[in-house]
Scaffold this active site. Structure first.
Site, PDB file in Angstrom:
ATOM      1  N   ASP A 265       0.786  -1.045   0.409  1.00 26.24           N
ATOM      2  CA  ASP A 265      -0.215  -0.094   0.127  1.00 26.24           C
ATOM      3  C   ASP A 265       0.705   1.497   0.233  1.00 26.24           C
ATOM      4  O   ASP A 265       1.792   0.937   0.353  1.00 26.24           O
ATOM      5  CB  ASP A 265      -0.781   0.090   1.506  1.00 26.24           C
ATOM      6  CG  ASP A 265      -0.378  -0.180   2.379  1.00 26.24           C
ATOM      7  OD1 ASP A 265       0.551  -0.760   2.413  1.00 26.24           O
ATOM      8  OD2 ASP A 265      -1.127   1.103   3.613  1.00 26.24           O
TER       9      ASP A 265
ATOM     10  N   GLU B 123       0.209  -1.308   5.482  1.00 26.34           N
ATOM     11  CA  GLU B 123       0.964  -0.583   6.792  1.00 26.34           C
ATOM     12  C   GLU B 123       0.172   0.583   6.777  1.00 26.34           C
ATOM     13  O   GLU B 123       1.093   0.995   8.415  1.00 26.34           O
ATOM     14  CB  GLU B 123       2.555  -1.131   6.045  1.00 26.34           C
ATOM     15  CG  GLU B 123       3.539  -0.546   7.252  1.00 26.34           C
ATOM     16  CD  GLU B 123       3.952   0.352   7.858  1.00 26.34           C
ATOM     17  OE1 GLU B 123       4.226   0.817   8.838  1.00 26.34           O
ATOM     18  OE2 GLU B 123       3.850   1.557   6.610  1.00 26.34           O
ATOM     19  N   GLU B 124       0.426   1.648   5.944  1.00 25.60           N
ATOM     20  CA  GLU B 124       0.112   3.149   6.582  1.00 25.60           C
ATOM     21  C   GLU B 124      -0.631   3.369   6.473  1.00 25.60           C
ATOM     22  O   GLU B 124      -1.347   4.128   7.115  1.00 25.60           O
ATOM     23  CB  GLU B 124       0.588   3.886   4.530  1.00 25.60           C
ATOM     24  CG  GLU B 124       1.886   3.663   3.848  1.00 25.60           C
ATOM     25  CD  GLU B 124       2.798   4.253   3.942  1.00 25.60           C
ATOM     26  OE1 GLU B 124       2.921   5.047   5.702  1.00 25.60           O
ATOM     27  OE2 GLU B 124       3.593   4.087   3.831  1.00 25.60           O
TER      28      GLU B 124
HETATM   29 ZN   LIG Z   1       6.234   1.644   4.674  1.00 26.99          ZN
END
Ligand SMILES: [Zn+2]
Length: 378
Positions: free
Chosen positions: A67, A132-133
């Site tokens: 992502d 993740e973000e």
């Molecule tokens: Zn990253």
């Protein structure tokens, strides 16, 4: 598909968290011919891809994400953020450095490594998330991690491909990250006319000495690997807008970035003790986004430093600054977690980029790490 072609194909996919939008399909198509078995583990609003090679020996895992954060105004980019153009030897696009470039070169490293060592004496895993973000409400990699932990299926060595480098690829790596604890404080006073101070309790005036004490408190001294815990206030709101009214409430958002010398509980307790010195009542909503982690074992670290010495001529500096990372999910089971990836200068910015030279260098470093693991463990 070469590493550059794979990086470009991934950048062309607008995979803003938590949506993968087909990045995993592209990656699977690279890994299946190499002999990897693929699982896709559903999380809340995202998926985790787990690819495995081999079934005996220690487990090495490359941890990453597909992502990206939003591009911001596309017209401000030198080259459109989802075209993956190469300008002056640099690949430009959202995710080039964080971290589609790392994912692509790691896969290239695997191809080259497995050609030379078709039967490595350790297991190779790749674990990728599409969030993740993004927000924790959309799910992280915790379902997969919990099920691995329940099966006592632990990762020995975890390489996180996040952008850790500062001036040149491989100059800085991380063996830990600070924790993050946020709070939303409501200080409750008594509203009234400014002309009758004995009838009001001003949460603003009460906040003054509290903020002063919070600012001057030494929460801990940090340690060899971490800076001391820091406290910051990000927002304060109070007041009715009128000059002759003392407001009844004040709200304040604050955050601790904390070293392993403190715990979330110890910080909460000390914060509350400072608050109790005020005459106001108070309420606090706490959010623990991440506990700190630190890899204390050094086997993997020395393999990586050996690889860096061979490719770069020198070892990396160990520094645990920056935000949080998904390494925090893997670390609690005792894995050695190390972050090593591209230069982080342009991540999350307009014109995010990575030089072709750096992609090449990172690929060589990752490949050498695989060779060092194979040489050093049995
Ligand atoms: Zn990253």
């Amino acid at each position: 598909m070469s590493a550059l072609e794979l990086a470009q194909s991934l950048i062309k996919i607008k995979s803003v968290s938590p949506n993968d939008e087909g990045c995993f399909d592209l990656i699977e198509a690279q890994l299946i011919p190499l002999g990897f078995a693929i699982e896709r583990v559903p999380e809340l609003n995202c998926e985790t891809l787990l690819a495995k090679f081999g079934d005996s020996g220690k487990v090495f895992c490359f941890l990453g994400h597909t992502d990206i954060v939003p591009s911001g105004p596309e017209e401000e980019w030198t080259s459109p953020p989802f075209e993956a153009n190469i300008i002056d030897g640099e690949l430009i696009g959202r995710g080039a450095a964080d971290m589609k470039g790392s994912v692509a070169v790691f896969i290239e490293s695997l191809k080259k490594f497995l050609k030379e060592y078709p039967k490595p004496n350790f297991q190779i895993w790749i674990m990728l998330t599409s969030n993740e973000e993004g927000e924790p409400e959309d799910g992280k990699i915790d379902t997969l991690i919990n099920s691995l932990t329940a099966q006592k299926n632990f990762i020995d060595y975890c390489l996180v491909g996040e952008a850790s480098s500062s001036q040149s690829v491989g100059d800085v790596l991380r063996v830990g990250r600070r924790g993050s604890l946020s709070g939303n404080l409501k200080l409750i006073g008594k509203q009234g006319h400014v002309a009758y101070p004995q009838k009001v309790l001003s949460p603003i005036l009460e906040a003054g000495p509290i903020i002063n004490e919070l600012k001057n408190t030494v929460w801990d001294k940090g340690n060899k690997f971490f800076d001391p815990t820091s406290f910051q206030i990000s927002n304060i709101e109070s007041g009715t807008g009128a000059t002759n009214v003392v407001p009844g409430n004040l709200t304040m958002l604050f955050n601790f970035r904390f070293s392993p010398e403190s715990t979330a509980e110890s910080l909460q307790e000390r914060f509350v003790n400072i608050l109790k010195k005020s005459k106001c009542e108070f309420e606090i909503d706490w959010t623990l986004s991440a506990n700190p982690y630190l890899t204390k074992k050094t086997d993997f670290l020395s393999m990586i430093q050996t690889a860096l010495k061979k490719i770069n001529g020198e070892e990396a500096e160990v520094n645990n600054g920056g935000g949080t990372s998904d390494g925090r999910w893997v670390s609690p089971s005792g894995s050695e977690v190390i972050e090593l990836g591209p230069i982080n200068k342009t991540i999350h910015q307009i014109d995010e980029r990575i030089s072709l030279e750096d992609l090449e260098k990172l690929q060589e470093i990752y490949q050498q790490i695989l060779i060092e693991i194979n040489n050093l463990i049995h």
